[in-house]
Scaffold this active site. Sequence first.
Site, PDB file in Angstrom:
ATOM      1  N   ARG A 172       0.735  -1.104  -0.058  1.00  9.20           N
ATOM      2  CA  ARG A 172      -0.014   0.178   0.001  1.00  9.20           C
ATOM      3  C   ARG A 172       0.780   1.152   0.013  1.00  9.20           C
ATOM      4  NH1 ARG A 172      -2.630  -3.770   1.706  1.00  9.20           N
ATOM      5  NH2 ARG A 172      -0.924  -4.187   2.619  1.00  9.20           N
ATOM      6  N   THR A 173       1.820   1.325   0.834  1.00  6.65           N
ATOM      7  CA  THR A 173       2.509   2.607   1.097  1.00  6.65           C
ATOM      8  C   THR A 173       3.073   2.940  -0.257  1.00  6.65           C
ATOM      9  OG1 THR A 173       2.825   1.936   3.227  1.00  6.65           O
ATOM     10  CG2 THR A 173       4.095   3.892   2.272  1.00  6.65           C
ATOM     11  N   LYS A 230      26.652  -4.310  -2.013  1.00  5.53           N
ATOM     12  CA  LYS A 230      28.121  -4.026  -2.358  1.00  5.53           C
ATOM     13  C   LYS A 230      28.561  -3.329  -1.262  1.00  5.53           C
ATOM     14  CE  LYS A 230      27.680  -3.499  -7.468  1.00  5.53           C
ATOM     15  NZ  LYS A 230      27.581  -2.408  -8.141  1.00  5.53           N
ATOM     16  N   ARG A 246      11.612   3.559   3.208  1.00  5.44           N
ATOM     17  CA  ARG A 246      11.114   2.565   4.187  1.00  5.44           C
ATOM     18  C   ARG A 246      12.538   1.982   4.553  1.00  5.44           C
ATOM     19  NH1 ARG A 246       5.973  -1.102   4.182  1.00  5.44           N
ATOM     20  NH2 ARG A 246       5.213   0.847   4.842  1.00  5.44           N
ATOM     21  N   HIS A 285       5.526   5.926  11.442  1.00  5.16           N
ATOM     22  CA  HIS A 285       5.131   6.070  10.080  1.00  5.16           C
ATOM     23  C   HIS A 285       4.260   6.992   9.653  1.00  5.16           C
ATOM     24  CE1 HIS A 285       3.867   4.278   6.149  1.00  5.16           C
ATOM     25  NE2 HIS A 285       3.643   3.064   6.495  1.00  5.16           N
TER      26      HIS A 285
HETATM   27  C1  NCD Z   1       2.085  -1.145   8.110  1.00 10.52           C
HETATM   28  C2  NCD Z   1       3.370  -0.925   8.073  1.00 10.52           C
HETATM   29  O1  NCD Z   1       4.103  -1.051   7.200  1.00 10.52           O
HETATM   30  O2  NCD Z   1       3.977  -0.435   9.133  1.00 10.52           O
HETATM   31  N1  NCD Z   1       1.683  -1.189   6.665  1.00 10.52           N
HETATM   32  C3  NCD Z   1       1.373  -0.079   5.822  1.00 10.52           C
HETATM   33  O3  NCD Z   1       2.252   0.856   5.666  1.00 10.52           O
HETATM   34  N2  NCD Z   1       0.025   0.090   5.551  1.00 10.52           N
HETATM   35  C4  NCD Z   1       1.501  -1.981   9.038  1.00 10.52           C
HETATM   36  C5  NCD Z   1       2.032  -3.320   8.983  1.00 10.52           C
HETATM   37  O4  NCD Z   1       2.780  -3.730   8.286  1.00 10.52           O
HETATM   38  O5  NCD Z   1       1.246  -4.032   9.781  1.00 10.52           O
END
Ligand code: NCD
Length: 482
Positions: free
Chosen positions: A88-89, A117, A139, A167
């Site tokens: 999703r993100t 590397k 991320r 997040h």
């Molecule tokens: C979340 C995450 O990656 O922290 N997912 C997301 O970004 N929608 C929640 C999760 O992974 O449980």
Amino acid sequence: MTQDTGPDDGGDPERGGEVRPVTGDAPQVLSGAEAPAVRHLVSIDDVSIEEMHALFRLADRFASDPRAFADTCPGFISASLFYEPSTRTRLSFESAMLRLGGGVLTAAEMTSSSVVKGESLADTIRVVGGGYADAIVLRHPSEGAARLAARYSPVPVINAGDGSLEHPTQTLCDLYNLHVERGKIEGLDVVLAGDLKYSRTVHSFAYALARFGANIVCVPQAGLELPDYVVERLHEEFQVEPMRADARRLGNLASNSDAVYLTPQKPHQLSLFTDARGWEVQSVDAVYMTRPQTERHSGSELTDTTYLRLEKRAMAAESLRDAVVMHPLPRRDEISDEVDADPRSIYFKQAARGVPIRMAILSWLLGRVPLESAGEPHGQQASYGVPMGPNPCPNPSCISRTETRHAEPRFTILEREPLRVACAYCTRELSHAVIGCSRSRIFHAPEAGTIRLILPEHLVFFEDEEAALGAGFRPAASLAGH
Ligand code: NCD
């Protein structure tokens, strides 16, 4: 954002080129010359309440006709740097950028990049931000990674999740959902359920809810309670009081957990206390369910083999009558499929709203759309380097533990007297038995009043007196007799 803007500060946010006016009910688009200085989104604290409201309004406009805004960011490119899995993100950010008329670069599988590397995060950021892209969506599994990236990036860094720390864009999405569904956030009672220890979405959401003046009912999976450092931050920054909660009215949902009520509201309505059982949870406005974050578990956390589960019969509880059910997704078994058909379940709508809110975030941070109201971000703190000695950050998941060449130890000051400091990357409080001055080479007990006279940039932290003596420091007169 810290005042320290890092070694590569001064990135020129000006983007040349004519900006064609956008059509329809379009937000005002800034020309390059008017664009504000580079701004990062590392923590939810980086966004003021006024800015959040302005982002919600902007998201409403983008949501009303998502295909009508392709003239907002033409020629702009965002780079997705994902060192951890995502659906999703990443996809909602990329969809948002494409809908704004921009382009995307994706490094979703960082094991196929130069990381294998041995390339550092700081170097990768300098390369990608140095001409490849106009914004970086990052991320990373280490806490504070986005903070470090922001220090090295000449373009906006957007934290798409750093370990279990924060997040913030998921939180903006979650808050936007509350705003759309409930019309307000202030004063709501929100249940946070599941893995409250490692869910970064929960941590950022809790900080924001407290700032908005919403109440939080923690319903943790046994062994995965909200960590003390999060509760302390809620208390110190937002005067949140934790108290035991009587969650019987939540029915099956809370049957195997110890609920805690966190309220930023003072004075408390004492009439709602039910003697020794604590705060009585009555009707709640939203239930925010989370999956077990097993990728960050050490193996010993889950004392109970059955994880919390929201089922159809739990939804029958009177206290949930008007509650919306949220989940950042992905879900495993913590919400049963039969709950999907319940009109109170909004988790798929919630995910869909990730696109307009991220369109708002991108167009704002790229300097293309001004927000109507600014306000002061919550977390404007100066950070200081530790002039010598070992890294005082106790957090093994902190980026300063792995990125040792570029994440030199830094701290922010929580309190001057007695001195309390936190790691500038992962925000965890640093513990130290002895504090020295790199100039005088004298060390003191942490409670010594003279410490307030030491300039922050000269502060040195030692685990114990022996370490200080070993580094060639002398004890202060007050310690010498010991
Ligand atoms: C979340 C995450 O990656 O922290 N997912 C997301 O970004 N929608 C929640 C999760 O992974 O449980």
